[in-house]
Design an enzyme around this catalytic site. Structure first.
Site, mmCIF file in Angstrom:
data_model
loop_
_atom_site.group_PDB
_atom_site.id
_atom_site.type_symbol
_atom_site.label_atom_id
_atom_site.label_comp_id
_atom_site.label_asym_id
_atom_site.label_seq_id
_atom_site.Cartn_x
_atom_site.Cartn_y
_atom_site.Cartn_z
ATOM 1 N N ASN A 133 6.199 -3.437 -24.116
ATOM 2 C CA ASN A 133 7.357 -3.637 -24.880
ATOM 3 C C ASN A 133 8.356 -2.863 -24.240
ATOM 4 O OD1 ASN A 133 9.507 -3.596 -26.671
ATOM 5 N ND2 ASN A 133 8.476 -2.356 -28.194
ATOM 6 N N TRP A 134 9.088 -3.638 -23.482
ATOM 7 C CA TRP A 134 10.298 -3.427 -22.614
ATOM 8 C C TRP A 134 11.539 -2.889 -23.180
ATOM 9 C CZ3 TRP A 134 11.142 -5.965 -17.138
ATOM 10 C CH2 TRP A 134 10.073 -5.722 -16.212
ATOM 11 N N LYS A 135 11.524 -3.153 -24.645
ATOM 12 C CA LYS A 135 12.792 -2.541 -25.551
ATOM 13 C C LYS A 135 14.026 -3.213 -24.750
ATOM 14 C CE LYS A 135 9.833 1.186 -26.980
ATOM 15 N NZ LYS A 135 10.010 2.076 -27.894
ATOM 16 N N HIS A 146 9.064 -3.708 -35.653
ATOM 17 C CA HIS A 146 9.002 -2.265 -34.814
ATOM 18 C C HIS A 146 9.837 -1.268 -35.510
ATOM 19 C CE1 HIS A 146 9.607 0.546 -31.602
ATOM 20 N NE2 HIS A 146 8.467 -0.063 -31.165
ATOM 21 N N GLU A 196 11.747 0.832 -34.396
ATOM 22 C CA GLU A 196 13.372 0.979 -34.032
ATOM 23 C C GLU A 196 14.127 -0.106 -34.824
ATOM 24 O OE1 GLU A 196 12.276 0.757 -29.770
ATOM 25 O OE2 GLU A 196 11.456 2.817 -29.985
ATOM 26 N N GLU A 231 1.759 2.236 -35.117
ATOM 27 C CA GLU A 231 2.565 2.914 -34.407
ATOM 28 C C GLU A 231 3.061 3.876 -35.087
ATOM 29 O OE1 GLU A 231 3.987 0.963 -30.484
ATOM 30 O OE2 GLU A 231 5.285 0.275 -32.094
ATOM 31 N N GLY A 286 7.641 7.130 -28.053
ATOM 32 C CA GLY A 286 8.719 7.539 -26.857
ATOM 33 C C GLY A 286 9.016 9.373 -26.865
ATOM 34 N N SER A 333 3.444 6.574 -27.270
ATOM 35 C CA SER A 333 3.061 7.397 -26.124
ATOM 36 C C SER A 333 1.753 7.383 -25.551
ATOM 37 C CB SER A 333 3.237 8.823 -26.609
ATOM 38 O OG SER A 333 4.648 9.196 -26.984
ATOM 39 N N GLY A 351 5.439 1.125 -24.687
ATOM 40 C CA GLY A 351 6.722 1.054 -24.196
ATOM 41 C C GLY A 351 7.021 1.368 -23.030
ATOM 42 N N GLY A 352 7.434 2.963 -22.598
ATOM 43 C CA GLY A 352 7.840 3.415 -21.659
ATOM 44 C C GLY A 352 6.989 3.095 -20.463
HETATM 45 P P1 PGA Z 1 6.414 4.291 -26.269
HETATM 46 O O1 PGA Z 1 6.627 3.057 -27.005
HETATM 47 O O2 PGA Z 1 5.018 3.800 -25.506
HETATM 48 O O3 PGA Z 1 7.299 4.576 -25.271
HETATM 49 O O4 PGA Z 1 5.759 5.554 -26.864
HETATM 50 C C1 PGA Z 1 5.929 2.309 -27.938
HETATM 51 C C2 PGA Z 1 6.513 1.505 -28.667
HETATM 52 O O5 PGA Z 1 7.501 1.628 -29.099
HETATM 53 O O6 PGA Z 1 5.859 0.182 -28.761
#
Ligand code: PGA
Length: 232
Positions: free
Chosen positions: A7-9, A85, A87, A152, A158, A194, A215-216
């Site tokens: 997930n590149w956000k 998600h 966010e 999640e 993050g 994470s 994500g990251g």
């Molecule tokens: P993260 O994000 O791996 O940076 O914790 C996961 C996500 O939001 O899908």
């Protein structure tokens, strides 16, 4: 064989995407790798890499400035879309009802929604995880069609903090049983929050963890490819 979903956000450039597509297409793996990109990066030459979006409008078309419909996402060649998600829930106040409508819109357009569920830190601390996740499943899941569930915990996204293996095991068992009772016997369940190259295989080896949402660590091939390779 597991799902490995990046997930590149709100990150990435056309050059970064091309570099990642090149690296992924040169990597052999049994896993199903999906790259969920910002809308602006969905199109173009994706080689054999499976692409997903990160959000979808619940509407078909019309006066919804800034929104992107299922048809538009599908026209770009995407096959999956993340919905709900944390966010989106937090910054855009998306409710479980909205998430349900978005999942249904995805299915109407033959996209597979990756439906995110998870508790906040306060909910986690006050032992409400199971109740919160069950409520999200009650409302968010589509009546029919193919979909994926991603657990999640919001506090793990993050932050570098993760639940214990035992906590993930218990919640995935609950989600698996819930899906079974509701007739969704083959729905994959992902863990996200994470995930990195050090912990990926530990999470992926938990019963009823069918893949990871990352994500990251999905932004650079140096961190993403080792995760893909460490999981099988
Ligand atoms: P993260 O994000 O791996 O940076 O914790 C996961 C996500 O939001 O899908």
């Amino acid at each position: 064989m597991k799902f490995i979903v990046g997930n590149w956000k709100m990150n990435g450039t056309p050059d970064k995407k091309s570099a990642m597509i090149r690296a992924l297409s040169e990597t052999t793996t049994e896993n199903i790798v999906i790259l969920c990109l910002p809308f602006t990066l969905l199109g173009g030459d994706n080689k054999n890499v499976t692409i997903g979006a990160q959000d979808i409008s619940e509407h078909e078309n019309g006066a919804y400035t800034g929104d992107v419909s299922g048809q538009m996402i599908s026209d770009m060649g995407a096959k999956y879309v993340i919905v709900g998600h944390s966010e989106r829930r937090f910054y855009h106040h998306e409710t479980n009802e909205t998430v349900h409508a978005k999942a249904a819109a995805a299915i109407r357009h033959k996209l597979i929604p990756i439906i995110c569920v998870g508790e906040t830190l306060d909910e986690h601390k006050s032992n409400k995880t199971f109740d919160v996740v069950r409520k999200m499943l009650d409302v968010c899941l589509p009546e029919s069609g193919e979909f994926i569930v991603a657990y999640e915990p919001r506090w793990a996204i993050g932050t570098g903090k993760t639940p214990t293996i035992d906590e993930v095991k218990k919640i995935h068992q609950m989600i698996y049983e819930y899906l079974n009772v509701h007739g969704h016997t083959t729905t994959p369940i992902l863990y996200g929050g994470s995930v990195n190259k050090t912990n990926a295989s530990d999470f992926a080896n938990i019963p009823h963890v069918d893949g990871l949402l990352i994500g990251g660590a999905s932004l650079e091939s140096e961190t993403f490819l080792p995760i893909i390779k460490s999981v099988n």
